[in-house]
Write an enzyme that holds these catalytic residues in place. Structure first.
Site, mmCIF file in Angstrom:
data_model
loop_
_atom_site.group_PDB
_atom_site.id
_atom_site.type_symbol
_atom_site.label_atom_id
_atom_site.label_comp_id
_atom_site.label_asym_id
_atom_site.label_seq_id
_atom_site.Cartn_x
_atom_site.Cartn_y
_atom_site.Cartn_z
ATOM 1 N N ASN A 133 18.766 13.918 20.781
ATOM 2 C CA ASN A 133 18.946 15.356 20.956
ATOM 3 C C ASN A 133 20.434 15.664 20.974
ATOM 4 O OD1 ASN A 133 16.113 16.014 21.332
ATOM 5 N ND2 ASN A 133 16.293 15.054 23.351
ATOM 6 N N HIS A 140 16.897 18.627 17.735
ATOM 7 C CA HIS A 140 16.133 17.409 18.026
ATOM 8 C C HIS A 140 15.801 16.743 16.703
ATOM 9 C CE1 HIS A 140 13.113 14.655 19.635
ATOM 10 N NE2 HIS A 140 12.307 15.059 18.658
ATOM 11 N N GLY A 193 8.972 10.199 14.935
ATOM 12 C CA GLY A 193 7.586 10.291 15.384
ATOM 13 C C GLY A 193 6.802 9.002 15.277
ATOM 14 N N ARG A 194 7.474 7.865 15.408
ATOM 15 C CA ARG A 194 6.801 6.579 15.260
ATOM 16 C C ARG A 194 6.725 5.857 16.607
ATOM 17 N NH1 ARG A 194 7.033 5.294 9.710
ATOM 18 N NH2 ARG A 194 5.524 3.652 10.193
ATOM 19 N N SER A 211 10.295 3.524 16.527
ATOM 20 C CA SER A 211 10.674 4.794 17.137
ATOM 21 C C SER A 211 12.192 5.001 17.158
ATOM 22 C CB SER A 211 10.125 4.854 18.570
ATOM 23 O OG SER A 211 10.516 6.060 19.188
ATOM 24 N N SER A 216 13.764 13.182 15.198
ATOM 25 C CA SER A 216 12.986 11.989 15.507
ATOM 26 C C SER A 216 12.154 11.611 14.299
ATOM 27 C CB SER A 216 12.079 12.221 16.722
ATOM 28 O OG SER A 216 11.089 13.197 16.432
ATOM 29 N N SER A 275 0.805 -1.239 0.000
ATOM 30 C CA SER A 275 0.000 0.000 0.000
ATOM 31 C C SER A 275 0.829 1.277 0.000
ATOM 32 C CB SER A 275 -0.962 0.002 1.202
ATOM 33 O OG SER A 275 -1.829 -1.093 1.141
#
Length: 309
Positions: A193, A179, A183-184, A189, A181, A143
């Site tokens: 920092n 920072h 965001g998972r 994840s 990341s 998908s």
């Protein structure tokens, strides 16, 4: 091939999808051409990009471009990261992901000045934001997901300078809180920092940015404990512009002589019209994205670029 309802629906979805991609690219191009001169390549000096000299000051809270903005519809990997791992078991995949070797990659990056001429009139504070996306756009069986999205806000303290060192000018120096990341949630994840220091040099068409950093250790659970051993502890950006040609190289290194790791990225850009450029990108090493921080691969990408350093 016999036309069936299922084939027609799939074909229609395919065409709608690629029409959407085309609309996005046209929007980028139109915006780029409306902002910049339409006939000439606009090469900005370091002072113009960072408003270092008095004549280049533009005040606060105006959005400007930061890192390169590009769209690579085709990016090929020699070794897709189908089983992302971490030193933290919770952040390690247990099932192989069905990823294609070819995907799309794009980057957006903006900055704005929050405070101008603070500390006796000598410094500026900037807020920057960069988003990097790797998109399995051709992978219909799963998908077409975004394989990885990296978000990178940073608060930058910058000081203009004019110091000649061995024939090259030190034009600015400072530090930033950075920072980064994706965001998972688990197990995807990844984040860290850093306090990043920078010094930037310029000579004619050549610019050099040196960025060593110190990682701020997490007091809670660490998604990627050994990230500095792979992505590194320092970055160097070298940029050269000449007429319609631009080359910028990004090198990162762990500064560990026993287990020396890092990455090298080479970008070549050719101006088609104003700041619309053909963009060729080659990467080798660790950490092209956060999910790949300890994964080594070589990638090749081709597309278009709108803004560079």
């Amino acid at each position: 091939m016999r036309l069936t309802l299922s084939n027609f629906v799939n074909y229609t979805s395919f065409m709608k999808f690629h029409y959407s991609i085309l609309c996005i690219l046209i929007t980028f191009i139109s915006y780029s051409q409306s902002v910049f001169d339409q006939d000439q390549v606009i090469e900005k000096t370091m002072s113009q990009r960072w408003e270092l000299d008095d004549e280049d000051k533009n005040g606060t809270f105006k959005l400007t471009f930061y890192k390169p903005i590009f769209v690579l519809p085709a990016r090929w990997s020699s070794n897709p990261n189908e089983l992302p791992q971490s030193e933290s078991l919770e952040n390690s995949f247990t099932e192989v992901q069905n990823y294609d070797q070819v995907e799309a990659k794009f980057q957006l990056s903006l900055k704005t000045k929050l405070i101008q001429s603070f500390l006796f009139g000598h410094g500026d504070i900037w807020l920057g934001f960069t988003q990097l996306a790797n998109w399995q756009v051709y992978n219909d069986p799963v998908s077409r997901p975004f394989r990885e999205l990296n978000y990178e806000p940073e608060l930058i303290v910058n000081f203009p300078m004019k110091v000649n060192l061995f024939g090259i000018d030190l034009r600015m120096a400072g530090l930033a809180f950075n920072h980064q990341s994706n965001g998972r949630d688990l197990p995807r994840s990844r984040s860290w920092n850093r306090i990043m220091f920078h010094a930037a040099f310029e000579k004619d068409n050549f610019q050099l940015y040196l960025k060593p950093w110190i990682r701020i250790e997490s007091s809670d659970k660490d998604d990627n404990p050994a990230i500095s051993e792979y992505i590194g502890r320092m970055e160097a950006n070298a940029i050269y512009n000449k007429n319609k040609h631009s080359i910028y190289v990004i090198g990162k290194n762990s500064l560990d002589f026993d287990k020396n790791r890092g990455s090298l990225e080479i970008n070549y850009l050719y101006s088609v019209k104003s700041n619309l450029r053909l963009h060729f990108q080659a990467f080798t090493g660790y950490g092209e994205t956060l999910i790949d921080y300890n994964h080594k691969q070589t990638t090749l990408g081709i597309g278009i670029s709108f803004i560079d350093w």
